[in-house]
Every structure is written in C-alpha cells, then in structure tokens.
Scaffold this active site. Structure first.
Site, mmCIF file in Angstrom:
data_model
loop_
_atom_site.group_PDB
_atom_site.id
_atom_site.type_symbol
_atom_site.label_atom_id
_atom_site.label_comp_id
_atom_site.label_asym_id
_atom_site.label_seq_id
_atom_site.Cartn_x
_atom_site.Cartn_y
_atom_site.Cartn_z
ATOM 1 N N GLU A 19 53.591 -23.698 4.080
ATOM 2 C CA GLU A 19 54.262 -24.024 5.348
ATOM 3 C C GLU A 19 54.894 -25.411 5.272
ATOM 4 O OE1 GLU A 19 52.910 -25.532 9.737
ATOM 5 O OE2 GLU A 19 51.485 -24.366 8.541
ATOM 6 N N ASP B 39 59.045 -25.839 5.506
ATOM 7 C CA ASP B 39 59.674 -26.627 6.566
ATOM 8 C C ASP B 39 60.776 -27.502 5.983
ATOM 9 O OD1 ASP B 39 59.741 -27.913 9.293
ATOM 10 O OD2 ASP B 39 59.125 -29.638 8.107
ATOM 11 N N ASP C 73 54.735 -20.571 11.596
ATOM 12 C CA ASP C 73 54.119 -21.153 10.397
ATOM 13 C C ASP C 73 54.243 -20.201 9.209
ATOM 14 O OD1 ASP C 73 53.460 -23.313 11.932
ATOM 15 O OD2 ASP C 73 51.323 -22.835 12.091
ATOM 16 N N GLU D 72 57.809 -20.190 7.778
ATOM 17 C CA GLU D 72 58.048 -21.335 6.903
ATOM 18 C C GLU D 72 57.369 -21.130 5.546
ATOM 19 O OE1 GLU D 72 58.634 -25.041 10.023
ATOM 20 O OE2 GLU D 72 56.623 -24.619 9.251
#
Length: 232
Positions: free
Chosen positions: A48, A52, A121, A124
């Site tokens: 995650e 991002d 989450d 990502e």
C-alpha cells in the site's frame, strides 16, 4: 456473498487488472488485509505504501501533461480528488476487488469487503504489485485505463480539500483547521514537506508532498476522509 480467502485464487482477478503475474505471491499479498495476515501470509500494508507513490507519480504526470496552462494551486486539488480514498474505492468496486480480498472472519462479517478504507488500501497495494511484477508499464497501463476518464471529465477543478474542511468546521462552530509543518526533508531542489492538519476537536491527519500547499491539501483531504467516516 462472503467468500473465504482460500476459496478465491488470486489469478481470478488478473483479467480485470490486465496483467498476468509472473509472481502471483505479490498479488496474494496485495489482497491480504492485516486481519487475515500471519507469519506465513504477509499483509498488504507495505505494498500500500509503495502503491500510493506509484499512483501519485502517474497521476501527477498525467495532470501535468493534460493541463499545461494550470498552476500548481489549481493542479493540486485535481490531484487530491484523483488519489483520494473515495476514488480508489470506486475503482476497486468497478473491478470487484472486494470479492477477492483475504479478510479475517470478523472483518469479513462486518462488511469489510465494502469499506472505503479497506478497498482503497487494497487498490494501492494492487498497483504496487503490478509495478513490482510488470514494471511501470503494467502499473501505468492499469491506472490510465481506470483514471483517464476521471482525469478528463471535470471542466473545472473540484473544490479543494482545505476549503471543504474549513467549511465543515465552520458549519459546526469550530475554529478553522490548523496546519503545521512537522518535517522538511530532501534537497533544496526536491524538498518533501510533512504537514499536519488539525481540528480544534483534536482530530488530525498528516501528509507529505513536494510543496507546503500540496501537503496541506493532502492532509486536509485525509482528515476529511477520517471525519466523514471513510472507513465505514
């Protein structure tokens, strides 16, 4: 329908991702929520973190190219709208990502497959898995397929997160949000600012960005996600 993690082979979602994994363990990790993790089954939090950053780079480049006449102050709210949790969760729903998540029993029974925070989450993490397995072309291809329409759709930039957060606070008789610089790292030509957005009630969120303005917008967006029940 609630499905047990072991009943859902990770490869079932590969057509929706447009990529066949050479290392399917990466995809399995991306789909594993902390509630289902074990020493033999890592959760998706590290992926995650990476996803991002990969998403942010691709979206920033796309905005830079699509809106050559716009300033940073106008691009920042566009960027925040495209990478915020709600947008990630929308795309996760479009590809039915929730059906493939590995969740602990209690999280699954409480509707975890539909929760914005969990879906965002995981989205990502999947982007990171695509990047690690197929390089930037695999990650960029997925992002461009699912974000391009959203990137081009608005005729004008959406209301920025700082304004929305201030209006939320004022509507409840609170003082305006406070923004503090917690850290500044990196060289002068490529700084990274860590900003905290805090409400008088004590709720707060932090974010990093290459400028104070962008970091404030990102922190405000995260705080809005929290106070508006993004995890519900």
């Amino acid at each position: 329908m609630t499905r047990n993690a072991r009943q859902t082979p990770p490869r079932e979602i590969e057509p929706a991702l447009g990529h066949r994994f050479a290392r399917p363990a990466l995809l399995a990790e991306a789909l594993t929520h902390p509630s289902a993790a074990s020493p033999a089954r890592p959760d998706n939090q590290r992926l995650e973190f990476l996803g991002d950053r990969v998403l942010g780079l691709v979206i920033a480049e796309a905005l830079f190219a699509a809106y050559p006449g716009e300033s940073e102050g106008t691009l920042a709210p566009r960027f925040n709208a495209l990478v915020r949790r709600e947008t990630l969760a929308e795309i996760a729903r479009e590809i039915r990502l929730g059906e493939h998540l590995n969740l602990g029993r209690s999280e699954s029974l409480s509707g975890g497959r539909r929760k914005v925070a969990i879906l965002a989450d995981a989205m990502e993490a999947v982007i990171a898995a695509l990047y690690l397995d197929g390089g930037m072309p695999a990650a960029r291809g997925f992002i461009e397929r699912h974000w391009t329409t959203r990137l081009q759709a608005p005729a004008e930039a959406p209301q920025d997160a700082k304004t929305r957060l201030q209006e939320w606070a004022q509507g409840r008789g609170l003082a305006p949000p406070d923004y503090q610089v917690l850290d500044r790292t990196g060289p002068d030509h490529a700084p990274v600012f860590t900003i905290e957005a805090r409400l008088a009630t004590g709720e707060h969120a932090t974010a990093e960005a290459p400028s104070k303005k962008a970091a404030e917008q990102a922190a405000a967006a995260r705080l809005l996600d929290s106070i508006l029940g993004a995890g519900a």
